[in-house]
Scaffold this motif. Structure first.
Motif, PDB file in Angstrom:
ATOM      1  N   ALA A   1       9.241   0.541   1.969  1.00  0.00           N
ATOM      2  CA  ALA A   1       7.808   0.640   2.231  1.00  0.00           C
ATOM      3  C   ALA A   1       7.553   1.487   3.468  1.00  0.00           C
ATOM      4  O   ALA A   1       8.338   1.468   4.426  1.00  0.00           O
ATOM      5  N   SER A   2       6.457   2.202   3.451  1.00  0.00           N
ATOM      6  CA  SER A   2       6.058   3.027   4.589  1.00  0.00           C
ATOM      7  C   SER A   2       4.539   3.164   4.607  1.00  0.00           C
ATOM      8  O   SER A   2       3.864   2.763   3.662  1.00  0.00           O
ATOM      9  N   GLY A   3       4.034   3.719   5.705  1.00  0.00           N
ATOM     10  CA  GLY A   3       2.605   3.984   5.798  1.00  0.00           C
ATOM     11  C   GLY A   3       1.829   3.011   6.662  1.00  0.00           C
ATOM     12  O   GLY A   3       0.627   3.175   6.856  1.00  0.00           O
ATOM     13  N   GLY A   4       2.494   2.002   7.168  1.00  0.00           N
ATOM     14  CA  GLY A   4       1.806   1.062   8.045  1.00  0.00           C
ATOM     15  C   GLY A   4       1.477   1.683   9.386  1.00  0.00           C
ATOM     16  O   GLY A   4       1.894   2.796   9.704  1.00  0.00           O
ATOM     17  N   GLY A   5       0.719   0.934  10.178  1.00  0.00           N
ATOM     18  CA  GLY A   5       0.367   1.419  11.498  1.00  0.00           C
ATOM     19  C   GLY A   5      -0.781   0.647  12.083  1.00  0.00           C
ATOM     20  O   GLY A   5      -1.161  -0.418  11.575  1.00  0.00           O
ATOM     21  N   LEU A   6      -1.348   1.194  13.148  1.00  0.00           N
ATOM     22  CA  LEU A   6      -2.486   0.592  13.832  1.00  0.00           C
ATOM     23  C   LEU A   6      -3.763   1.280  13.365  1.00  0.00           C
ATOM     24  O   LEU A   6      -3.849   2.516  13.395  1.00  0.00           O
ATOM     25  N   VAL A   7      -4.734   0.491  12.965  1.00  0.00           N
ATOM     26  CA  VAL A   7      -6.000   1.036  12.483  1.00  0.00           C
ATOM     27  C   VAL A   7      -7.138   0.177  13.008  1.00  0.00           C
ATOM     28  O   VAL A   7      -6.981  -1.033  13.199  1.00  0.00           O
ATOM     29  N   GLN A   8      -8.281   0.801  13.234  1.00  0.00           N
ATOM     30  CA  GLN A   8      -9.450   0.065  13.713  1.00  0.00           C
ATOM     31  C   GLN A   8     -10.113  -0.702  12.566  1.00  0.00           C
ATOM     32  O   GLN A   8      -9.993  -0.309  11.388  1.00  0.00           O
ATOM     33  N   PRO A   9     -10.812  -1.768  12.879  1.00  0.00           N
ATOM     34  CA  PRO A   9     -11.567  -2.492  11.836  1.00  0.00           C
ATOM     35  C   PRO A   9     -12.485  -1.536  11.080  1.00  0.00           C
ATOM     36  O   PRO A   9     -13.155  -0.683  11.681  1.00  0.00           O
ATOM     37  N   GLY A  10     -12.506  -1.704   9.779  1.00  0.00           N
ATOM     38  CA  GLY A  10     -13.282  -0.817   8.930  1.00  0.00           C
ATOM     39  C   GLY A  10     -12.534   0.404   8.469  1.00  0.00           C
ATOM     40  O   GLY A  10     -13.029   1.153   7.601  1.00  0.00           O
ATOM     41  N   GLY A  11     -11.363   0.622   9.009  1.00  0.00           N
ATOM     42  CA  GLY A  11     -10.575   1.796   8.654  1.00  0.00           C
ATOM     43  C   GLY A  11      -9.767   1.620   7.385  1.00  0.00           C
ATOM     44  O   GLY A  11      -9.860   0.601   6.700  1.00  0.00           O
ATOM     45  N   SER A  12      -8.953   2.639   7.097  1.00  0.00           N
ATOM     46  CA  SER A  12      -8.162   2.673   5.866  1.00  0.00           C
ATOM     47  C   SER A  12      -6.718   3.047   6.161  1.00  0.00           C
ATOM     48  O   SER A  12      -6.433   3.745   7.145  1.00  0.00           O
ATOM     49  N   LEU A  13      -5.845   2.589   5.298  1.00  0.00           N
ATOM     50  CA  LEU A  13      -4.443   2.972   5.320  1.00  0.00           C
ATOM     51  C   LEU A  13      -3.956   3.050   3.884  1.00  0.00           C
ATOM     52  O   LEU A  13      -4.473   2.346   3.007  1.00  0.00           O
ATOM     53  N   ARG A  14      -2.944   3.867   3.658  1.00  0.00           N
ATOM     54  CA  ARG A  14      -2.303   3.930   2.348  1.00  0.00           C
ATOM     55  C   ARG A  14      -0.824   3.644   2.513  1.00  0.00           C
ATOM     56  O   ARG A  14      -0.116   4.395   3.196  1.00  0.00           O
ATOM     57  N   LEU A  15      -0.377   2.583   1.903  1.00  0.00           N
ATOM     58  CA  LEU A  15       1.035   2.241   1.922  1.00  0.00           C
ATOM     59  C   LEU A  15       1.729   2.846   0.710  1.00  0.00           C
ATOM     60  O   LEU A  15       1.140   2.964  -0.362  1.00  0.00           O
ATOM     61  N   SER A  16       2.983   3.204   0.903  1.00  0.00           N
ATOM     62  CA  SER A  16       3.824   3.698  -0.186  1.00  0.00           C
ATOM     63  C   SER A  16       5.102   2.874  -0.228  1.00  0.00           C
ATOM     64  O   SER A  16       5.541   2.337   0.792  1.00  0.00           O
ATOM     65  N   CYS A  17       5.681   2.802  -1.395  1.00  0.00           N
ATOM     66  CA  CYS A  17       6.963   2.114  -1.560  1.00  0.00           C
ATOM     67  C   CYS A  17       7.825   2.953  -2.498  1.00  0.00           C
ATOM     68  O   CYS A  17       7.513   3.072  -3.685  1.00  0.00           O
ATOM     69  N   ALA A  18       8.861   3.538  -1.947  1.00  0.00           N
ATOM     70  CA  ALA A  18       9.783   4.339  -2.732  1.00  0.00           C
ATOM     71  C   ALA A  18      10.851   3.427  -3.331  1.00  0.00           C
ATOM     72  O   ALA A  18      11.530   2.702  -2.594  1.00  0.00           O
ATOM     73  N   ALA A  19      10.990   3.489  -4.640  1.00  0.00           N
ATOM     74  CA  ALA A  19      11.927   2.622  -5.349  1.00  0.00           C
ATOM     75  C   ALA A  19      13.104   3.426  -5.881  1.00  0.00           C
ATOM     76  O   ALA A  19      12.938   4.576  -6.309  1.00  0.00           O
ATOM     77  N   SER A  20      14.271   2.798  -5.873  1.00  0.00           N
ATOM     78  CA  SER A  20      15.459   3.441  -6.425  1.00  0.00           C
ATOM     79  C   SER A  20      16.459   2.379  -6.857  1.00  0.00           C
ATOM     80  O   SER A  20      16.359   1.208  -6.468  1.00  0.00           O
ATOM     81  N   GLY A  21      17.415   2.796  -7.675  1.00  0.00           N
ATOM     82  CA  GLY A  21      18.474   1.888  -8.092  1.00  0.00           C
ATOM     83  C   GLY A  21      18.170   1.068  -9.324  1.00  0.00           C
ATOM     84  O   GLY A  21      18.983   0.218  -9.711  1.00  0.00           O
TER      85      GLY A  21
END
Length: 124
Positions: free
Chosen positions: A6-26
């Motif tokens: 998983a990636s894409g996390g971080g610090l964001v202000q209230p009301g903001g947006s983030l997009r997480l990704s999860c690269a799968a393999s195996g």
């Protein structure tokens, strides 16, 4: 070996947006439903969203329904979570997970592989 990164996390202000990704393999990504869970400090891990193998049947926890969108790309073997209108209650470590089968499920016990998680912090 099954790997979920998983990636894409971080610090964001209230009301903001983030997009997480999860690269799968195996494993054959397109054969499994996938899900997102989260765990806030001092709380149990909870279900957030899941999507079926084909990507046309999402299902959400009531707490995120209407704000979060789960999707997947079976060519890129990647799971996504678009998070909008974030608030402090969304602060948690977010985990992507592989369901045992192709249909959507929300019970944690129906998931057999977990990534390491990505931190999402909503704060001003």
């Amino acid at each position: 070996d099954v790997q979920l990164q998983a990636s894409g996390g971080g610090l964001v202000q209230p009301g903001g947006s983030l997009r997480l990704s999860c690269a799968a393999s195996g494993f054959t990504f397109s054969s499994h439903a996938m899900g997102w869970f989260r765990q806030a400090p001092g709380k149990r891990r909870e279900f957030v969203a899941t999507i079926n193998w084909r990507g046309d049947h999402p299902y959400y926890a009531d707490s995120v329904n209407g704000r979060f969108t789960i999707s997947r790309d079976n060519v890129k073997n990647t799971l996504y979570l678009q998070m909008n209108s974030l608030n402090a209650e969304d602060t948690a470590v977010y985990y992507c997970s592989r369901a045992r089968f192709g249909a959507v499920v929300s019970a944690e016990g129906e998931y057999d592989s977990w990534g390491r998680g990505t931190q999402v912090t909503v704060s001003s």
